[in-house]
Write a protein that holds these residues in place. Structure first.
Motif, PDB file in Angstrom:
ATOM      1  N   UNK A 106      26.952  17.584  19.300  1.00  0.00           N
ATOM      2  CA  UNK A 106      27.996  17.149  18.365  1.00  0.00           C
ATOM      3  C   UNK A 106      29.127  16.430  19.081  1.00  0.00           C
ATOM      4  N   UNK A 107      28.966  16.108  20.359  1.00  0.00           N
ATOM      5  CA  UNK A 107      30.062  15.572  21.166  1.00  0.00           C
ATOM      6  C   UNK A 107      30.313  14.079  20.979  1.00  0.00           C
ATOM      7  N   UNK A 108      29.476  13.396  20.216  1.00  0.00           N
ATOM      8  CA  UNK A 108      29.707  11.984  19.950  1.00  0.00           C
ATOM      9  C   UNK A 108      28.839  11.065  20.791  1.00  0.00           C
ATOM     10  N   UNK A 109      28.740   9.809  20.356  1.00  0.00           N
ATOM     11  CA  UNK A 109      27.819   8.867  20.978  1.00  0.00           C
ATOM     12  C   UNK A 109      28.138   8.577  22.438  1.00  0.00           C
ATOM     13  N   UNK A 110      29.408   8.435  22.772  1.00  0.00           N
ATOM     14  CA  UNK A 110      29.766   8.121  24.161  1.00  0.00           C
ATOM     15  C   UNK A 110      29.292   9.219  25.108  1.00  0.00           C
ATOM     16  N   UNK A 111      29.507  10.463  24.711  1.00  0.00           N
ATOM     17  CA  UNK A 111      29.094  11.601  25.532  1.00  0.00           C
ATOM     18  C   UNK A 111      27.576  11.677  25.644  1.00  0.00           C
ATOM     19  N   UNK A 112      26.876  11.445  24.533  1.00  0.00           N
ATOM     20  CA  UNK A 112      25.418  11.522  24.546  1.00  0.00           C
ATOM     21  C   UNK A 112      24.812  10.370  25.348  1.00  0.00           C
ATOM     22  N   UNK A 113      25.411   9.198  25.260  1.00  0.00           N
ATOM     23  CA  UNK A 113      24.933   8.066  26.053  1.00  0.00           C
ATOM     24  C   UNK A 113      25.085   8.355  27.539  1.00  0.00           C
ATOM     25  N   UNK A 114      26.225   8.957  27.908  1.00  0.00           N
ATOM     26  CA  UNK A 114      26.453   9.315  29.312  1.00  0.00           C
ATOM     27  C   UNK A 114      25.439  10.361  29.781  1.00  0.00           C
ATOM     28  N   UNK A 115      25.102  11.303  28.891  1.00  0.00           N
ATOM     29  CA  UNK A 115      24.121  12.343  29.236  1.00  0.00           C
ATOM     30  C   UNK A 115      22.755  11.728  29.488  1.00  0.00           C
ATOM     31  N   UNK A 116      22.358  10.760  28.672  1.00  0.00           N
ATOM     32  CA  UNK A 116      21.069  10.088  28.858  1.00  0.00           C
ATOM     33  C   UNK A 116      21.043   9.335  30.180  1.00  0.00           C
ATOM     34  N   UNK A 117      22.103   8.617  30.467  1.00  0.00           N
ATOM     35  CA  UNK A 117      22.167   7.858  31.716  1.00  0.00           C
ATOM     36  C   UNK A 117      22.091   8.786  32.930  1.00  0.00           C
ATOM     37  N   UNK A 118      22.735   9.934  32.822  1.00  0.00           N
ATOM     38  CA  UNK A 118      22.679  10.897  33.925  1.00  0.00           C
ATOM     39  C   UNK A 118      21.273  11.477  34.068  1.00  0.00           C
ATOM     40  N   UNK A 119      20.653  11.839  32.927  1.00  0.00           N
ATOM     41  CA  UNK A 119      19.299  12.402  32.966  1.00  0.00           C
ATOM     42  C   UNK A 119      18.318  11.420  33.580  1.00  0.00           C
ATOM     43  N   UNK A 120      18.483  10.139  33.276  1.00  0.00           N
ATOM     44  CA  UNK A 120      17.595   9.109  33.796  1.00  0.00           C
ATOM     45  C   UNK A 120      17.719   8.935  35.314  1.00  0.00           C
ATOM     46  N   UNK A 121      18.850   9.323  35.860  1.00  0.00           N
ATOM     47  CA  UNK A 121      19.094   9.106  37.298  1.00  0.00           C
ATOM     48  C   UNK A 121      19.017  10.375  38.135  1.00  0.00           C
ATOM     49  N   UNK A 122      18.791  11.514  37.485  1.00  0.00           N
ATOM     50  CA  UNK A 122      18.827  12.792  38.218  1.00  0.00           C
ATOM     51  C   UNK A 122      17.765  12.862  39.302  1.00  0.00           C
ATOM     52  N   UNK A 123      16.545  12.454  38.968  1.00  0.00           N
ATOM     53  CA  UNK A 123      15.455  12.479  39.947  1.00  0.00           C
ATOM     54  C   UNK A 123      15.215  11.042  40.435  1.00  0.00           C
ATOM     55  N   UNK A 124      15.572  10.732  41.679  1.00  0.00           N
ATOM     56  CA  UNK A 124      15.449   9.369  42.206  1.00  0.00           C
ATOM     57  C   UNK A 124      14.049   8.797  42.003  1.00  0.00           C
ATOM     58  N   UNK A 125      13.998   7.599  41.441  1.00  0.00           N
ATOM     59  CA  UNK A 125      12.714   6.928  41.243  1.00  0.00           C
ATOM     60  C   UNK A 125      11.945   7.382  40.023  1.00  0.00           C
ATOM     61  N   UNK A 126      12.503   8.331  39.273  1.00  0.00           N
ATOM     62  CA  UNK A 126      11.807   8.854  38.084  1.00  0.00           C
ATOM     63  C   UNK A 126      12.779   8.969  36.918  1.00  0.00           C
ATOM     64  N   UNK A 127      12.380   8.416  35.775  1.00  0.00           N
ATOM     65  CA  UNK A 127      13.148   8.617  34.562  1.00  0.00           C
ATOM     66  C   UNK A 127      12.584   9.796  33.793  1.00  0.00           C
TER      67      UNK A 127
END
Length: 221
Positions: A106-127
């Motif tokens: 429920x935190x809003x689009x900006x927060x959720x977009x940031x979460x996706x970008x972080x999840x995509x970069x957590x494991x180097x070389x793997x989304x």
């Protein structure tokens, strides 16, 4: 003859109850009844992001997928509970390489977009290979005529709007890589109306409709 007929009756009853159990556990979807157990090679070393991972089905999924060798990202609002789940995981990448990503749908689009970008970069070389939408909100049963606007918003913000936003931000990454899967934990309430669950049921119908449509638009096989 009477004993034989009785035996056949009980066998038929057992088979009926077994099939009914299979149908219920397949969320009322006959297409899921025939699904076989997942193969390790389909999960091992894949990045799996689970929402609602701090308890219940999400916690169980985390434990099973860890044993299959998945690289896990665990999300929920309660970071302490996520850490508890992480500490109990056993597997090729667990618990040391399991990542915690606190998330409020429920935190809003900006927060959720940031979460996706972080999840995509957590494991180097793997989304994210698998996004498991497990987080859900359900209030105590209430008559369809007695639900309040606040109750409707609270349910839909988590079960529909937040989940859809998270998906919209993640899909472009998957399309760019040419691979990726969404696993949506729906409910029998999204297929069969139940007294006292009007708003929860409506949110699950909405979720089913969105993801069936999304699949028709972007699925590659």
């Amino acid at each position: 003859m009477g004993i034989l007929l009785s035996l056949l009756f009980f066998i038929s009853l057992f088979l009926f109850l077994f099939l009914l159990f299979k149908l219920v556990t397949a969320d009322g979807d006959f297409t899921l009844v025939s699904k076989k157990h997942v193969k390790r090679e389909e999960i091992e070393d894949k990045v799996v992001w689970i929402t609602g991972a701090s308890r219940g089905i999400g916690e169980i999924l985390a434990k099973q997928l860890a044993r299959l060798g998945a690289k896990l990202i665990l999300s929920a609002r309660n970071e302490a509970e996520l850490e508890r789940v992480k500490s109990q995981l056993i597997g090729k990448h667990a618990p040391d390489e399991v990542k915690i990503l606190p998330l409020d749908l429920t935190s809003g689009e900006d927060s959720l977009k940031a979460a996706v970008e972080k999840a995509e970069s957590i494991f180097p070389g793997s989304g994210v290979d698998y996004m498991i939408h497990n987080a859900a909100f359900e209030r105590p049963k209430t008559s369809a005529l007695d639900v309040t606007e606040d109750s409707v918003k609270a349910t839909f913000n988590v079960n529909v709007l937040g989940t859809i936003s998270l998906t919209r931000f993640l899909v472009p990454f998957m399309l760019k890589r040419g691979k990726g899967h969404f696993v949506v934990m729906s409910s029998a309430a999204g297929k069969t109306p139940a007294p006292g669950q009007a708003i929860y049921s409506a949110s699950k119908y909405a979720l089913n409709g969105y993801f069936h449509t999304l699949r028709s638009e972007v699925a590659q096989g």
